[in-house]
Design a protein around this motif. Structure first.
Motif, PDB file in Angstrom:
ATOM      1  N   ALA A   1      39.663  -6.383 -53.875  1.00 24.55           N
ATOM      2  CA  ALA A   1      38.546  -7.241 -53.502  1.00 24.55           C
ATOM      3  C   ALA A   1      37.923  -7.904 -54.728  1.00 24.55           C
ATOM      4  O   ALA A   1      37.534  -9.085 -54.687  1.00 24.55           O
ATOM      5  CB  ALA A   1      37.486  -6.432 -52.754  1.00 24.55           C
ATOM      6  N   THR A   2      37.841  -7.173 -55.819  1.00 28.44           N
ATOM      7  CA  THR A   2      37.277  -7.722 -57.054  1.00 28.44           C
ATOM      8  C   THR A   2      38.149  -8.845 -57.602  1.00 28.44           C
ATOM      9  O   THR A   2      37.642  -9.898 -58.025  1.00 28.44           O
ATOM     10  CB  THR A   2      37.128  -6.617 -58.119  1.00 28.44           C
TER      11      THR A   2
ATOM     12  N   THR B   1      33.154  -2.808 -44.696  1.00 25.63           N
ATOM     13  CA  THR B   1      33.737  -2.177 -43.504  1.00 25.63           C
ATOM     14  C   THR B   1      35.148  -1.661 -43.765  1.00 25.63           C
ATOM     15  O   THR B   1      35.658  -0.832 -43.016  1.00 25.63           O
ATOM     16  CB  THR B   1      33.787  -3.161 -42.304  1.00 25.63           C
ATOM     17  N   ARG B   2      35.770  -2.144 -44.828  1.00 24.05           N
ATOM     18  CA  ARG B   2      37.107  -1.679 -45.209  1.00 24.05           C
ATOM     19  C   ARG B   2      37.036  -0.590 -46.285  1.00 24.05           C
ATOM     20  O   ARG B   2      38.011  -0.305 -46.967  1.00 24.05           O
ATOM     21  CB  ARG B   2      37.941  -2.856 -45.734  1.00 24.05           C
ATOM     22  N   ASN B   3      35.835  -0.003 -46.449  1.00 20.95           N
ATOM     23  CA  ASN B   3      35.621   1.049 -47.456  1.00 20.95           C
ATOM     24  C   ASN B   3      35.922   0.556 -48.868  1.00 20.95           C
ATOM     25  O   ASN B   3      36.497   1.279 -49.694  1.00 20.95           O
ATOM     26  CB  ASN B   3      36.472   2.286 -47.150  1.00 20.95           C
ATOM     27  N   ALA B   4      35.544  -0.687 -49.141  1.00 20.09           N
ATOM     28  CA  ALA B   4      35.734  -1.266 -50.469  1.00 20.09           C
ATOM     29  C   ALA B   4      34.429  -1.932 -50.897  1.00 20.09           C
ATOM     30  O   ALA B   4      33.466  -2.006 -50.123  1.00 20.09           O
ATOM     31  CB  ALA B   4      36.867  -2.294 -50.450  1.00 20.09           C
ATOM     32  N   THR B   5      34.384  -2.400 -52.140  1.00 19.11           N
ATOM     33  CA  THR B   5      33.256  -3.185 -52.631  1.00 19.11           C
ATOM     34  C   THR B   5      33.826  -4.314 -53.485  1.00 19.11           C
ATOM     35  O   THR B   5      35.033  -4.363 -53.737  1.00 19.11           O
ATOM     36  CB  THR B   5      32.290  -2.348 -53.502  1.00 19.11           C
ATOM     37  N   THR B   6      32.963  -5.217 -53.910  1.00 18.50           N
ATOM     38  CA  THR B   6      33.416  -6.290 -54.805  1.00 18.50           C
ATOM     39  C   THR B   6      33.222  -5.886 -56.265  1.00 18.50           C
ATOM     40  O   THR B   6      33.187  -6.749 -57.143  1.00 18.50           O
ATOM     41  CB  THR B   6      32.662  -7.595 -54.511  1.00 18.50           C
TER      42      THR B   6
END
Length: 284
Positions: free
Chosen positions: A72-73, A119-124
Motif C-alpha cells: 500500500a505504501t 479493511t485489508r489489515n494494512a496501512t499506508t
C-alpha cells in the motif's frame, strides 16, 4: 487495497497538496519538505521517509505481517508522484478555487481510501508503523496521544512553512473528515461490528421473544437471570448481537410480545464468533 491507495493518492495530489494543506503524518511532512525543497516530489518524499520505518518494522514485526502495508505504501508513493506530474494530469485538474471545498472533498476521498486500506489489515505506512512498533514494546503507552502529538506538530508547522494561519485550519478539517469517513466505512464493512441489545422482560416471555428472534433475523440469544431493583421481581435479560439494520426488527418483536419490556441498545465495536467475524480473521 489498491483502489484505496489510489483514492488516497488522488486526494493528496488533486485537492490537499495544491492547496497547501499538511494533514499530519508522513504525508504531511512530505508536503512541507517538498514546499521548502521542491527538488523531490511529494510522492518520492513519502517513499523516502517511509523506507526506514518499513525496514525497522519488518525487522521487529516480520515481512509477512507488513507485506500489505509495504504494498500500500509503494502504490501510494508511486501514484502521488504520477498524479502530480503535469504530463499525466492536466494542470487545470488540480483544484485550487476554494480551499474549503478542497478540504472537504480531499477529506472524503482520502478518508474513504484510507478506510479501504485499513479493511485489508494494512496501512499506508508512516506514523501507523511507528504506533505498531511502540505498542509492541510499550503496550500500555498511549498511542493515540503519540499520533495526536505528531499530527499536531505537522499541522502547526504548516502555518510557518506556508506563511498562512488558514493552512492548519484547513488541515484540521481534513483530519476530522478522515476520521469520520474511516469510522463510517469500517463500521459498515466490518463483519465484526454491530449492536448489542439487552432486553429485560418477564420470565414467561422468554421463549416467545427468543423464538421470534431466531426465526426472523437468525440471531442467537444469551439469557441471564435477573431481578428488578425496584420491584424485586424475578426477570430474565436477553442479550443479542445484531446488525444495525436488524435493531428495528428486534424492537418490533419485543413490543409484540411484551410492550413493557426494558431494552438497551449499545455499539459493539468487535463481535467474534459464529455468524460474525471468524476467529481466524480476528487473530490474523
Amino acid at each position: 487495497m489498491t483502489i484505496g491507495s489510489l483514492l488516497y493518492s488522488i486526494s493528496i495530489a488533486i485537492f490537499i497538496d495544491p492547496n497547501n494543506m499538511a494533514p499530519g503524518g508522513v504525508t504531511g511532512i512530505s508536503i512541507l519538505v517538498n514546499k521548502l525543497f521542491p527538488v523531490l516530489s511529494t510522492g518520492t518524499l513519502v517513499l523516502i521517509f517511509n523506507l526506514p520505518l518499513l525496514i525497522w518494522a519488518t525487522i521487529g514485526l516480520g515481512f509477512k505481517f507488513l507485506a500489505k502495508t509495504i504494498y500500500a505504501t509503494l502504490v501510494t508513493s508511486v501514484a502521488i508522484t504520477i498524479f502530480e506530474n503535469p504530463a499525466v494530469i492536466p494542470v487545470e485538474w488540480y483544484y485550487k478555487q476554494d480551499p474549503l471545498l478542497a478540504a472537504l472533498f480531499g477529506g472524503v476521498i482520502g478518508g474513504a481510501g484510507l478506510a479501504l486500506v485499513l479493511t485489508r489489515n494494512a496501512t499506508t505506512g508512516g506514523t501507523d508503523i511507528v504506533a505498531r512498533m511502540v505498542n509492541k514494546s510499550f503496550p500500555h503507552f498511549s498511542i493515540g496521544k503519540l499520533l495526536m502529538a505528531v499530527d499536531g506538530f505537522v499541522v502547526l508547522a504548516s502555518a510557518f512553512v506556508f506563511h498562512s494561519v488558514e493552512s492548519p485550519m484547513y488541515a484540521i478539517i481534513v483530519l476530522f473528515i478522515y476520521t469520520k469517513m474511516i469510522d463510517a466505512i469500517m463500521y459498515i464493512t466490518d463483519s465484526g461490528t454491530g449492536k448489542i441489545m439487552f432486553i429485560v422482560t418477564k420470565q414467561e416471555y422468554e421463549n416467545s421473544i427468543k423464538t421470534e428472534i431466531f426465526k426472523k433475523i437468525d440471531r442467537s440469544v444469551t439469557v441471564f437471570e435477573s431481578r428488578g431493583g425496584y420491584s424485586n421481581a424475578d426477570m430474565i435479560t436477553l442479550m443479542c448481537a445484531v446488525k444495525p439494520n436488524q435493531v428495528n426488527t428486534v424492537y418490533k418483536i419485543v413490543n409484540s410480545v411484551d410492550s413493557r419490556a426494558f431494552t438497551v441498545v449499545s455499539d459493539a465495536h468487535e463481535v467474534t464468533g459464529e455468524g460474525w467475524r471468524e476467529w481466524s480473521q480476528r487473530l490474523d
